[in-house]
Write a protein that holds these residues in place. Structure first.
Motif, mmCIF file in Angstrom:
data_model
loop_
_atom_site.group_PDB
_atom_site.id
_atom_site.type_symbol
_atom_site.label_atom_id
_atom_site.label_comp_id
_atom_site.label_asym_id
_atom_site.label_seq_id
_atom_site.Cartn_x
_atom_site.Cartn_y
_atom_site.Cartn_z
ATOM 1 N N VAL A 39 0.831 -1.797 0.190
ATOM 2 C CA VAL A 39 0.295 -0.367 0.293
ATOM 3 C C VAL A 39 0.853 1.153 0.042
ATOM 4 N N VAL A 40 1.831 1.136 0.755
ATOM 5 C CA VAL A 40 2.749 2.734 0.709
ATOM 6 C C VAL A 40 3.272 3.026 0.128
ATOM 7 N N LEU A 41 3.784 1.634 -1.472
ATOM 8 C CA LEU A 41 4.502 1.437 -2.449
ATOM 9 C C LEU A 41 3.586 1.461 -3.248
ATOM 10 N N LEU A 42 2.233 1.816 -3.646
ATOM 11 C CA LEU A 42 1.258 1.972 -4.594
ATOM 12 C C LEU A 42 0.644 4.000 -4.403
ATOM 13 N N VAL A 43 0.945 4.452 -2.902
ATOM 14 C CA VAL A 43 0.935 5.440 -3.182
ATOM 15 C C VAL A 43 1.733 6.299 -3.125
ATOM 16 N N LEU A 44 3.334 5.809 -3.142
ATOM 17 C CA LEU A 44 4.766 6.675 -3.592
ATOM 18 C C LEU A 44 4.618 6.410 -5.353
ATOM 19 N N ALA A 49 3.999 9.096 -10.442
ATOM 20 C CA ALA A 49 3.303 8.706 -11.631
ATOM 21 C C ALA A 49 2.733 10.751 -11.997
ATOM 22 N N VAL A 50 2.153 11.017 -10.436
ATOM 23 C CA VAL A 50 1.875 12.171 -10.833
ATOM 24 C C VAL A 50 3.114 13.677 -11.386
ATOM 25 N N ARG A 108 -0.681 -13.683 -1.982
ATOM 26 C CA ARG A 108 0.816 -13.493 -2.647
ATOM 27 C C ARG A 108 1.908 -12.001 -2.446
ATOM 28 N N LEU A 109 3.422 -12.758 -2.706
ATOM 29 C CA LEU A 109 3.454 -11.424 -2.444
ATOM 30 C C LEU A 109 3.612 -10.287 -3.393
ATOM 31 N N THR A 110 3.356 -8.881 -2.815
ATOM 32 C CA THR A 110 3.131 -7.972 -3.888
ATOM 33 C C THR A 110 4.021 -6.783 -3.952
ATOM 34 N N TRP A 111 4.671 -6.678 -2.906
ATOM 35 C CA TRP A 111 5.601 -5.176 -2.641
ATOM 36 C C TRP A 111 6.781 -4.599 -3.984
ATOM 37 N N LEU A 116 8.576 -2.308 -9.028
ATOM 38 C CA LEU A 116 8.910 -2.335 -10.929
ATOM 39 C C LEU A 116 8.252 -1.367 -11.272
ATOM 40 N N GLY A 117 6.601 -0.683 -11.120
ATOM 41 C CA GLY A 117 6.104 -0.204 -11.521
ATOM 42 C C GLY A 117 6.904 1.790 -11.385
ATOM 43 N N ALA A 118 7.435 1.837 -10.238
ATOM 44 C CA ALA A 118 7.917 2.744 -10.036
ATOM 45 C C ALA A 118 9.331 3.132 -10.385
ATOM 46 N N GLY A 119 10.321 1.588 -10.831
ATOM 47 C CA GLY A 119 10.912 1.654 -11.963
ATOM 48 C C GLY A 119 11.087 2.019 -13.577
#
Length: 140
Positions: A39-44, A49-50, A108-111, A116-119
């Motif tokens: 959740v923290v990584l998705l917020v970041l 992205a913005v 499943r392991l999600t973080w 990877l999306g941030a990269g």
């Protein structure tokens, strides 16, 4: 039938023979840490992205030098970068979000997915920046 095991057999049979008992436990320090980190990584990732979209849109300011003597600009390439870049960033974000949600639901392991999306967002930004620089040729 009465007793603690009476209800669990009925639930397993109603779900086509596969009950909730077959799943791994949804609690534990590893599971909680994965959900929190995801959740923290998705917020970041959303913030990144913005910022990347705004940065790509600001690349269009480089085309203000096209009117200067000796400068030439490829308006087609520059326009494509400014319009396609934000769409690619949005697609990377949505794909990371959807894959993360699916993996969270399947326990499943999600973080690593938002990481990877941030990269990928960083890669899209720097490719857009390189293409925008190629579109402007400074003569002086």
């Amino acid at each position: 039938m009465t007793g603690p095991g009476a209800g669990s057999g009925a639930r397993g049979a109603s779900a086509g023979g596969v009950g909730l008992e077959a799943r791994r436990p949804s609690s534990g320090p590893r599971r909680v840490a994965d959900v929190v980190a995801s959740v923290v990584l998705l917020v970041l990732l959303a913030v990144e992205a913005v910022v990347a979209v705004m940065g790509i849109l600001l690349l269009s300011l480089g085309f203000s030098s096209c009117a200067a003597p000796g400068n030439t600009c490829d308006q087609g390439l520059g326009g494509a970068v400014v319009y396609v870049g934000p769409v690619l960033v949005a697609l990377v974000f949505v794909a990371a979000l959807v894959v993360s949600i699916v993996r969270l639901v399947k326990r499943r392991l999600t973080w690593p997915v938002p990481l990877l999306g941030a990269g990928l967002v960083v890669v899209v930004f720097f490719v857009a920046r390189a293409l925008a620089d190629m579109a402007v040729t400074r003569g002086i």
